[in-house]
Design a protein around this motif. Structure first.
Motif, PDB file in Angstrom:
ATOM      1  N   THR A  77       0.849  -1.193   0.000  1.00 29.80           N
ATOM      2  CA  THR A  77       0.000   0.000   0.000  1.00 29.80           C
ATOM      3  C   THR A  77       0.883   1.242   0.000  1.00 29.80           C
ATOM      4  N   GLU A  78       1.683   1.348  -1.019  1.00 32.48           N
ATOM      5  CA  GLU A  78       2.572   2.502  -1.125  1.00 32.48           C
ATOM      6  C   GLU A  78       1.779   3.773  -1.352  1.00 32.48           C
ATOM      7  N   GLY A  79       2.310   4.843  -0.824  1.00 28.62           N
ATOM      8  CA  GLY A  79       1.630   6.122  -0.981  1.00 28.62           C
ATOM      9  C   GLY A  79       0.472   6.282  -0.016  1.00 28.62           C
ATOM     10  N   ALA A  80       0.279   5.269   0.856  1.00 30.09           N
ATOM     11  CA  ALA A  80      -0.850   5.312   1.773  1.00 30.09           C
ATOM     12  C   ALA A  80      -0.825   6.561   2.646  1.00 30.09           C
ATOM     13  N   ALA A  81       0.352   6.912   3.119  1.00 27.42           N
ATOM     14  CA  ALA A  81       0.451   8.029   4.061  1.00 27.42           C
ATOM     15  C   ALA A  81      -0.080   9.324   3.459  1.00 27.42           C
ATOM     16  N   THR A  82      -0.006   9.465   2.141  1.00 28.40           N
ATOM     17  CA  THR A  82      -0.527  10.680   1.544  1.00 28.40           C
ATOM     18  C   THR A  82      -2.004  10.541   1.169  1.00 28.40           C
TER      19      THR A  82
END
Ligand SMILES: Nc1ncnc2c1ncn2[C@@H]1O[C@H](COP(=O)(O)OP(=O)(O)OP(=O)(O)O)[C@@H](O)[C@H]1O
Ligand SMILES: [Mg+2]
Length: 255
Positions: A77-82
């Motif tokens: 789940t890359e980019g999840a933090a944004t």
């Protein structure tokens, strides 16, 4: 972008989550519309926090699908933090970091920015949640309960995510502080166009700030709609929840 991607921030289908022999979520389905504030109610221990943590990929699922802004969750789940900001139930700020450092934590983890720019962002976020620049150098132990929630909110918004998850954001606040916090959420939702997924036991929050309310019982969403519709629900748990003694006064107010 397909129609469903435009319309829904979160789509959950047939979600199954359990621990050992305990099934917590049992073929649960739920849509969260873009730009809405959705309130989630359910019995204590019923699986509200588990649902939120599963959507953001912290708890594995046994079945079903989850889409967040049109992207499937699962695997990496890359980019999840944004994509989302989170205010956890056990609201933890890092106690050894100042307010400023807490707000900058997600920035450090995800971006390469100059210290000057990070300081500007931290102050802007503090002001956005109704705190002052002077509060930036305080430690969590020096904050009131309401201020702590606001700092946690500022940290959740540090990366300008389109989706905000709140797990009982007003619990432990007095009614005035809780009302102020609700108003802040409403303002941020309008000005930033946020989608807000909010677990709450707070009937005032449900009636004043939520566009729709979903009820979780027996591992499923058993009712969803505007608060007025939930008050008409025939489901036994929903009836017991909203028509119990503690909620009588509020409903009277709504009539
Ligand atoms: N990591 C875990 N391992 C094992 N069981 C868990 C885990 N997390 C939650 N559970 C169990 O899942 C069930 C649902 O818990 P959850 O925290 O989602 O409840 P909740 O609806 O948020 O309740 P509350 O309103 O009290 O916060 C509980 O029985 C809990 O013990
Ligand atoms: Mg919980």
């Amino acid at each position: 972008m397909s129609e469903s991607q435009e319309q829904f921030a979160i789509r959950v289908r047939d979600l199954v989550v359990g621990f050992g022999r305990q099934t917590v979520l049992d073929h649960l389905s739920l849509d969260v519309r873009r730009g809405e504030i959705l309130g989630l109610v359910g019995a204590s221990g019923g699986g509200k926090s588990v649902l939120m943590r599963t959507i953001i990929g912290l708890i594995p699922r046994q079945g079903g699908t989850i889409e967040v802004v049109g992207r499937p969750i699962g695997g990496r789940t890359e980019g999840a933090a944004t994509t989302w900001g989170i205010l956890f139930q056990q609201g933890a700020l890092f106690s050894s970091l100042t307010v400023r450092q807490n707000i900058q934590f997600p920035l450090r983890e995800n971006l390469v920015l100059s210290q000057e720019l990070m300081d500007e962002i931290a102050i802007a976020k503090l002001e956005m949640v109704g705190l002052r620049a002077q509060d930036a150098d305080k430690y969590p132990a020096e904050l009131s309960g309401g201020m702590t929630k606001r700092v946690a909110l500022a940290r959740a918004l540090a990366l300008d995510p389109p989706i905000l998850f709140l797990d009982e954001p007003t619990s432990g606040l007095d009614p005035i502080a809780a009302g102020d916090f609700d108003a802040l959420i409403g303002t941020l939702q309008k000005t930033l166009g946020l989608t807000v997924f909010m677990v709450t036991h707070d009937l005032a929050s449900l009636t004043t700030v939520c566009d729709r309310v979903a009820a979780l019982a027996d591992g499923k969403i058993v009712a969803i709609g505007p608060m007025r519709e939930l008050l008409q629900s025939e489901h036994p748990w929903v009836r017991a929840y909203f028509h119990g003694k503690r909620s009588q006064m509020l409903q009277h107010e709504m009539r």
